[in-house]
Scaffold this motif. Structure first.
Motif, short mmCIF file in Angstrom:
data_model
loop_
_atom_site.label_atom_id
_atom_site.label_comp_id
_atom_site.label_asym_id
_atom_site.label_seq_id
_atom_site.Cartn_x
_atom_site.Cartn_y
_atom_site.Cartn_z
N ALA A 33 -95.65 101.93 64.49
CA ALA A 33 -96.07 101.02 63.42
C ALA A 33 -97.16 100.07 63.88
CB ALA A 33 -94.87 100.24 62.90
N GLY B 253 -98.99 98.87 60.99
CA GLY B 253 -98.22 98.34 59.86
C GLY B 253 -97.43 99.42 59.16
N VAL B 254 -96.69 99.02 58.12
CA VAL B 254 -95.81 99.94 57.40
C VAL B 254 -95.98 99.74 55.90
CG1 VAL B 254 -93.43 100.71 57.04
CG2 VAL B 254 -94.13 99.84 59.29
N ASP C 244 -92.71 104.46 55.01
CA ASP C 244 -91.25 104.51 54.99
C ASP C 244 -90.86 104.80 53.54
OD1 ASP C 244 -88.53 103.95 54.78
OD2 ASP C 244 -88.60 102.24 56.13
N THR D 5 -92.28 94.71 61.54
CA THR D 5 -92.49 96.11 61.88
C THR D 5 -92.02 96.48 63.28
OG1 THR D 5 -94.74 95.72 62.69
CG2 THR D 5 -94.49 96.21 60.35
N TYR E 131 -95.91 91.64 62.64
CA TYR E 131 -95.22 92.26 63.76
C TYR E 131 -93.72 91.98 63.72
CZ TYR E 131 -98.71 94.46 66.72
OH TYR E 131 -99.64 95.32 67.24
N THR F 247 -85.46 99.61 53.58
CA THR F 247 -86.22 100.30 54.62
C THR F 247 -85.30 101.17 55.45
OG1 THR F 247 -85.95 98.73 56.46
CG2 THR F 247 -87.59 98.17 54.75
N SER G 120 -97.15 93.96 57.23
CA SER G 120 -98.17 93.91 58.28
C SER G 120 -97.78 93.01 59.44
CB SER G 120 -99.51 93.43 57.70
OG SER G 120 -99.37 92.16 57.11
N TYR H 263 -89.86 99.58 64.10
CA TYR H 263 -90.44 100.92 64.01
C TYR H 263 -91.09 101.34 65.33
CZ TYR H 263 -89.92 100.49 58.90
OH TYR H 263 -89.44 100.35 57.63
#
Length: 574
Positions: free
Chosen positions: A236, A239-240, A199, A229, A226, A128, A224, A232
């Motif tokens: 985010a 989510g990512v 990403d 993410t 926390y 990532t 998804s 970010y």
């Protein structure tokens, strides 16, 4: 500061009990953006419930030691233990996602370098923008599809993801990809579900990368949780989706040439720009007399705030170097601190940073009187005595803590016990001869011995923040002190009564480390004070100690605390 017969108080401690002080607690609940109505609020174990208004506000009667529960369908239930200083609790609830097929994390976590080396052969590792993640060790669910399982048949990422993952909703299609979105969180901000961001090989996109050739995807992962993410930021909220392609240039941990930059953090100058207006007024005055007049003017407006007087004290002590006037500010306004253990600890932190250990000791006595059932009260007093040169009293306080713990007068905590034991062992190892200790019986923990040891302490137990450590190769580690990500630890702190965390930098990892903090607030409008005590060459004859205090009040941004040169050199602030 009033004089008290402190020894008598110590002797009477086993008979001390906490008074049950029923009081009205108020607050406002949001989802991070908008007020939340109809959130159920109640004291755990009680059948009576109240609900937040259309503006998200509530009022409830509770006593010290009660657990307040905040519940709303689709959101993570929050439990907050009431303390002696609890009056206002304002916070944001977070979505509660149904996690299927959870993975039990066991064994030693892999380092970034290990994951980099294993990336090519381990399909459960993804890269990532903020480093590598091993799905089998991650603090949250990671759903991964390997490239060889992707059958693109000439479609784009939108149509491929449609119906491919349970709970994922796709907006738009390949014929009209503009404005398309992927929703991977079933609950977002109320009435406004945020789309996921992408990403792609370390580059972050807030629009769907419909142009990606699916044949080039090596791994696709959905984040998804926390806890996964948070790096970010607010971007985010939905989510990512991480995509690694076969053309990806791996973000080498060993490469110091700039392939991975250090996480951006606000500098002390940036923080100062967000300071209260009275600080700008004090700093802009060219003469000391002008600064004193500005202080007197603002003192009438901020007469109820001990934090105003702390800021003024630090300004005159550090910037103006008028220590007598700085001391007068505290002496004349000490009544605003006396019954507030949170403000008192902030004052003690400043005294310790300035090397005024005897004054810090007197303030910690005041805190001890207010909080005799808190484990940290004994820990703070023991260290305050030690740094003031009163080694016998320090040893007696450590012993007193152990005795009351064994007798059941204090509530224990494994995390806290180990931290205080390191300090107790160190006291006897360094001062054992003067204490009449058989040095053969003094224990040493190889984990901290000869290392750079860092103690992080915060004055407000409601403070939520993320500590971020950036190693010499720019790899990062984050410890989250939030109700959403670490509720068990926070409740343990309140039950046992401590606010401290310990980190050790191994002497085998030389180089410059950066320490940042991302502050999330403390459920009220007051600042939080964070004290960082750094020991170099811990437990050796060359051991040195440095104390730094930071005022946290800018929420939502990384704040640079300090850099640490490990080993052997003193830490410096940028």
């Amino acid at each position: 500061m009033k004089k008290l017969h402190f020894l008598l108080i110590l002797l009477c401690l086993p008979l001390t009990v906490l008074a049950q002080d029923s009081r009205l607690i108020k607050g406002k609940i949001t989802d991070g953006a908008e007020p939340m109505a109809d959130v159920a609020v109640y004291v755990e174990g009680s059948g009576e419930r109240i609900f937040t208004s259309s503006e998200g506000r509530y009022e409830i009667e509770a006593e010290t030691g009660d657990v307040l529960v905040f519940s709303y369908t689709g959101m993570k239930e929050m439990k907050i233990r009431v303390e002696d200083v609890t009056r206002f609790l304002n916070f944001a609830m977070v979505p509660d996602y149904e996690e299927l097929d959870e993975i039990t994390v066991s064994g030693k976590l892999k380092s970034q370098l290990e994951m980099e080396q294993q990336y090519a052969t381990n399909p459960r590792i993804i890269a990532t923008a903020f480093g590598y993640i091993d799905a089998d060790k991650a603090p949250g669910r990671v759903r991964i599809i390997e490239g060889e399982r992707i059958n693109p048949i000439g479609i784009c990422i939108l149509d491929y993801m449609r119906n491919r993952f349970s709970g994922v909703r796709v907006i738009g299609n390949c014929n009209d990809p503009q404005g398309g979105a992927v929703i991977i969180r079933t609950v977002g901000s109320l009435g406004n579900q945020a789309p996921a961001i992408f990403d792609v090989d370390g580059q972050i996109f807030d629009e769907v990368p419909w142009w990606i050739d699916l044949n080039m995807i090596e791994r696709l992962a959905i984040l998804s949780s926390y806890s996964l993410t948070t790096r970010y930021g607010q971007l985010a909220a939905g989510g990512v989706i991480v995509i690694n392609t076969y053309n990806m240039t791996l973000p080498s941990v060993a490469d110091r040439g700039g392939k991975r930059a250090k996480p951006a953090a606000l500098s002390p100058t940036d923080i100062a720009a967000n300071a209260p207006s009275y600080m700008e007024a004090l700093q802009s005055e060219t003469t000391e007399q002008g600064a004193k007049m500005a202080f007197e003017d603002y003192a009438t407006r901020y007469s109820s705030s001990p934090y105003f007087f702390l800021d003024a004290y630090k300004h005159f002590y550090t910037v103006r170097r008028d220590r007598d006037y700085a001391d007068e500010i505290i002496e004349n306004n000490f009544g605003r601190f006396r019954s507030n253990p949170v403000a008192l600890k902030a004052l003690a932190y400043l005294y310790q940073e300035q090397g005024r250990d005897e004054m810090a000791r007197e303030v910690y006595k005041e805190v001890f009187i207010l909080r005799p059932a808190y484990s940290q009260s004994y820990y703070d007093m023991a260290r305050a005595y030690r740094h003031a040169g009163e080694y016998s009293k320090a040893a007696a306080m450590f012993g007193r803590y152990q005795f009351l713990l064994q007798e059941g007068f204090l509530i224990g905590s494994t995390d806290f016990w180990l931290i205080q034991q390191h300090d107790s062992d160190n006291l006897f190892a360094k001062e054992g001869e003067s204490l009449g200790t058989d040095m053969r019986l003094v224990s040493r923990d190889d984990y901290v011995q000869d290392a750079t040891r860092m103690l992080f302490e915060w004055n407000d137990s409601e403070a939520e923040f993320d500590l971020q450590f950036v190693n010499p190769e720019n790899g990062t580690y984050v410890w989250s002190h939030t109700l959403a990500d670490n509720p068990g630890r926070i409740d343990d702190e309140k039950i046992a009564g401590y606010n401290v965390e310990e980190y050790v930098i191994d002497p085998k990892t030389p180089g410059t480390w950066q320490v940042n903090v991302k502050y999330h607030g403390n459920k009220s409008l007051t600042p939080t004070y964070l004290k960082v005590t750094t020991f170099f060459n811990y437990g050796t004859p060359q051991e040195t100690r440095q104390v730094r205090t930071f005022k946290l009040f800018v929420e939502g941004s990384n704040q640079q605390l300090m850099t640490i040169t490990n080993p052997g050199e003193s830490s410096t602030s940028n």
